[in-house]
Design an enzyme around this catalytic site. Structure first.
Site, short mmCIF file in Angstrom:
data_model
loop_
_atom_site.label_atom_id
_atom_site.label_comp_id
_atom_site.label_asym_id
_atom_site.label_seq_id
_atom_site.Cartn_x
_atom_site.Cartn_y
_atom_site.Cartn_z
N ARG A 130 0.85 -1.19 0.00
CA ARG A 130 0.00 0.00 0.00
C ARG A 130 0.89 1.24 0.00
O ARG A 130 0.96 1.97 0.98
CB ARG A 130 -0.89 -0.04 1.22
CG ARG A 130 -2.34 -0.35 0.90
CD ARG A 130 -2.70 -1.75 0.77
NE ARG A 130 -4.07 -1.87 0.28
CZ ARG A 130 -5.14 -1.91 1.05
NH1 ARG A 130 -5.03 -1.83 2.34
NH2 ARG A 130 -6.35 -2.04 0.52
N GLN A 135 -0.54 2.57 -6.04
CA GLN A 135 -1.98 2.80 -5.82
C GLN A 135 -2.84 2.32 -7.00
O GLN A 135 -3.90 1.74 -6.79
CB GLN A 135 -2.24 4.28 -5.57
CG GLN A 135 -2.79 4.52 -4.20
CD GLN A 135 -2.76 5.97 -3.78
OE1 GLN A 135 -2.31 6.85 -4.51
NE2 GLN A 135 -3.25 6.23 -2.60
N ASP A 138 -3.60 -1.44 -6.87
CA ASP A 138 -4.10 -1.93 -5.59
C ASP A 138 -5.51 -2.51 -5.72
O ASP A 138 -6.51 -1.81 -5.54
CB ASP A 138 -4.06 -0.77 -4.58
CG ASP A 138 -4.59 -1.15 -3.22
OD1 ASP A 138 -4.95 -2.32 -3.02
OD2 ASP A 138 -4.63 -0.26 -2.35
N SER A 141 -8.04 -2.52 -2.64
CA SER A 141 -8.81 -1.28 -2.45
C SER A 141 -9.96 -1.21 -3.45
O SER A 141 -11.07 -0.79 -3.10
CB SER A 141 -7.91 -0.05 -2.62
OG SER A 141 -7.06 0.09 -1.52
N TYR A 237 -2.36 0.57 8.49
CA TYR A 237 -3.33 -0.45 8.87
C TYR A 237 -3.53 -0.48 10.38
O TYR A 237 -2.68 -0.04 11.14
CB TYR A 237 -2.81 -1.84 8.47
CG TYR A 237 -2.95 -2.17 7.02
CD1 TYR A 237 -4.19 -2.34 6.44
CD2 TYR A 237 -1.82 -2.32 6.23
CE1 TYR A 237 -4.31 -2.67 5.10
CE2 TYR A 237 -1.93 -2.65 4.88
CZ TYR A 237 -3.18 -2.82 4.33
OH TYR A 237 -3.30 -3.15 3.02
N1 LIG Z 1 -1.95 2.92 -1.49
C1 LIG Z 1 -2.15 3.37 -0.26
O1 LIG Z 1 -1.47 4.24 0.20
C2 LIG Z 1 -3.25 2.77 0.54
C3 LIG Z 1 -4.22 2.02 -0.12
C4 LIG Z 1 -5.25 1.45 0.64
C5 LIG Z 1 -5.26 1.61 2.00
N2 LIG Z 1 -4.31 2.34 2.63
C6 LIG Z 1 -4.35 2.55 4.08
O2 LIG Z 1 -4.80 1.42 4.77
C7 LIG Z 1 -5.97 1.78 5.54
C8 LIG Z 1 -6.88 0.61 5.77
O3 LIG Z 1 -7.07 -0.08 4.57
P1 LIG Z 1 -8.17 -1.23 4.40
O4 LIG Z 1 -9.48 -0.62 4.14
O5 LIG Z 1 -7.67 -2.21 3.38
O6 LIG Z 1 -8.16 -1.89 5.84
P2 LIG Z 1 -8.71 -3.27 6.37
O7 LIG Z 1 -9.65 -3.89 5.42
O8 LIG Z 1 -7.53 -4.04 6.84
O9 LIG Z 1 -9.53 -2.79 7.69
C9 LIG Z 1 -10.70 -2.03 7.59
C10 LIG Z 1 -10.76 -1.02 8.72
O10 LIG Z 1 -11.02 -1.67 9.96
C11 LIG Z 1 -10.39 -0.93 10.98
N3 LIG Z 1 -10.28 -1.72 12.22
C12 LIG Z 1 -9.47 -2.75 12.53
N4 LIG Z 1 -9.67 -3.18 13.77
C13 LIG Z 1 -10.67 -2.42 14.30
C14 LIG Z 1 -11.35 -2.39 15.56
N5 LIG Z 1 -11.03 -3.24 16.54
N6 LIG Z 1 -12.31 -1.46 15.74
C15 LIG Z 1 -12.63 -0.59 14.75
N7 LIG Z 1 -12.03 -0.58 13.55
C16 LIG Z 1 -11.06 -1.48 13.31
C17 LIG Z 1 -9.06 -0.57 10.35
O11 LIG Z 1 -8.46 0.51 11.03
C18 LIG Z 1 -9.47 -0.22 8.93
O12 LIG Z 1 -9.74 1.15 8.78
C19 LIG Z 1 -6.56 2.91 4.73
O13 LIG Z 1 -7.49 3.66 5.35
C20 LIG Z 1 -5.29 3.65 4.36
O14 LIG Z 1 -4.80 4.40 5.46
C21 LIG Z 1 -3.31 2.93 1.91
#
Ligand SMILES: NC(=O)c1ccc[n+]([C@@H]2O[C@H](COP(=O)([O-])OP(=O)(O)OC[C@H]3O[C@@H](n4cnc5c(N)ncnc54)[C@H](O)[C@@H]3O)[C@@H](O)[C@H]2O)c1
Length: 392
Positions: A130, A135, A138, A141, A237
């Site tokens: 990530r 991006q 990905d 996402s 994450y």
């Molecule tokens: N290319 C990039 O830079 C890029 C791309 C995608 C995501 N990201 C980052 O990764 C983050 C998360 O990505 P995702 O959607 O694949 O995550 P994910 O599917 O792993 O998790 C979904 C959400 O659940 C939340 N979560 C985990 N445990 C929890 C708990 N106990 N209570 C409440 N919430 C909880 C996490 O914080 C996350 O926001 C994004 O918001 C971003 O910051 C970066």
């Protein structure tokens, strides 16, 4: 001579996506690649053979011909992500062939071992780092975006109420109240979708960094009285927390839950089982008719009662555990996936049109699961019980 890139119908039961759509073909043909496709591969996603042919794709006489001729196979669900039906394809992969697709290498590591034994190079889409420069590749996402949107439609379809507030001659209808737990990619899309439908939405995440993103979508950020400092790792994450934390989190969440008629649960921790945030009792305390859509179902679910692929009813509250939501919107899911995978493959193709896997590069290093007859990814090696590369 450019590469021959193969695309076949996805064989996993119920899978409707396709790895390449006509609009993404030119990204690859510009590198000198030729695309060979099984007839009808895009049909279930809404793309006809003639649209591909117009873009220069050749339709093969059979599925076997694609496997036999392709240097690189592009798939949505590679062997590890297609346990029911991939066995038939495994025998068709050729030594020296490269496969790119989802493969669940961290949970289906045996498939990686099998591919290595067959001399197949496998790059797993779910291991894409990530980072900003990756991006556009990905796919997790992309699929999460679709899942977040669809989860809200499922809730709206099954709720006994409408989402928007309406003032009519027959009186005022109160808006639905929606709580989104986990505001990652899927959660933010769920918030945006529920807002577009007019619901009153709140969002909660263990990472307080998402507060502004939740608020910018017109939702309220829920603050729970549980200390979650340091809940975010350096990749953005959530980290896995201890059971004591999850217990306190559940206690605090219970009251918030009962104020809502819809919960969209998306909380996940990479490489781990999803945390249980909603117990049976908590769900039962919601008003009858409430709907929980648990899209963490594939990873065990955020709700104790969730059963993947099923709907569970408890005390008038229905808990949906949908799986593979992306495949239910196959046209756009395939469009996004094809953009991701074609950008990735283009990135791997050198100036001479041949595949050039530079293992020094982070994107290659992180996604490369098998190469030259070996499982090369350190985490997958560990899972299949092989010594770490340094020890070899
Ligand atoms: N290319 C990039 O830079 C890029 C791309 C995608 C995501 N990201 C980052 O990764 C983050 C998360 O990505 P995702 O959607 O694949 O995550 P994910 O599917 O792993 O998790 C979904 C959400 O659940 C939340 N979560 C985990 N445990 C929890 C708990 N106990 N209570 C409440 N919430 C909880 C996490 O914080 C996350 O926001 C994004 O918001 C971003 O910051 C970066």
């Amino acid at each position: 001579m450019g590469l021959t890139v193969g695309v076949v119908s996805e064989s996993a039961p119920g899978e409707r996506r396709v790895a390449l759509v006509p609009g993404a073909v030119s990204v690859l043909t510009k590198t000198g690649a030729q695309i060979l496709m099984e007839a009808g591969a895009g049909a279930r996603a809404g793309f006809s053979d003639s649209e591909y042919v117009e873009k220069g794709v050749r339709i093969a006489a059979s599925r076997q011909e694609v496997f036999a001729a392709a240097d690189v196979m592009l798939q949505v669900r590679g062997p590890g992500a297609n346990p029911e039906a991939a066995a038939a394809d495994l025998a068709l992969y050729r030594r020296g062939q490269t496969v790119i697709g989802f493969g669940e290498p961290l949970t289906a590591a045996d498939a990686a071992r099998e591919l290595a034994a067959r001399g197949v190079t496998f790059l797993a889409m779910e291991l894409m780092p990530r980072i900003t420069r990756a991006q556009s590749m990905d796919a997790l996402s992309s699929m999460a975006t679709i899942a977040g949107y669809k989860a809200v439609l499922i809730a709206a379809d099954h709720l006994q109420r409408m989402f928007p507030m309406l003032m009519t001659a027959a009186g005022t209808l109160a808006p639905a109240r929606v709580l989104v737990i986990g505001a990652g990619v899927a959660g933010l899309q769920a918030i945006a979708t529920a807002r577009r439908l007019g619901a009153v939405v709140s969002g909660y995440d263990i990472r307080s960094a998402v507060k502004e993103q939740i608020e910018s979508l017109g939702a309220r950020f829920v603050v729970l009285d549980v200390e979650a400092g340091g809940a975010e790792d350096k990749g953005g994450y959530a980290k896995a927390m201890g059971e004591d934390f999850y217990r306190r989190q559940r206690e605090a969440l219970g009251a918030v839950l009962a104020e809502n008629q819809v919960v969209i649960a998306t909380a996940a921790v990479p490489g781990k089982k999803a945390p249980i945030l909603i117990t049976r009792e908590m769900a039962a305390r919601m008003a009858p008719g409430s709907v929980i859509v648990d899209i963490a179902a594939e990873r065990g679910g955020n709700c104790e009662s969730t059963r993947p692929g099923e709907v569970v009813e408890a005390g008038g509250v229905r808990i949906f555990g949908p799986v593979n939501l992306a495949s239910t919107i196959p046209y756009h899911a395939s469009q996004m996936y094809a953009k991701n995978i074609s950008t990735f493959l283009k990135y791997l193709i050198g100036k001479d049109g041949a595949l050039a896997l530079n293992r020094e590069d982070e994107i290659v290093r992180e996604t490369l699961v098998t190469d030259a007859g070996e499982v090369v990814h350190p985490r997958v090696r560990e899972l299949v019980g092989l010594p770490s590369p340094q020890e070899v």
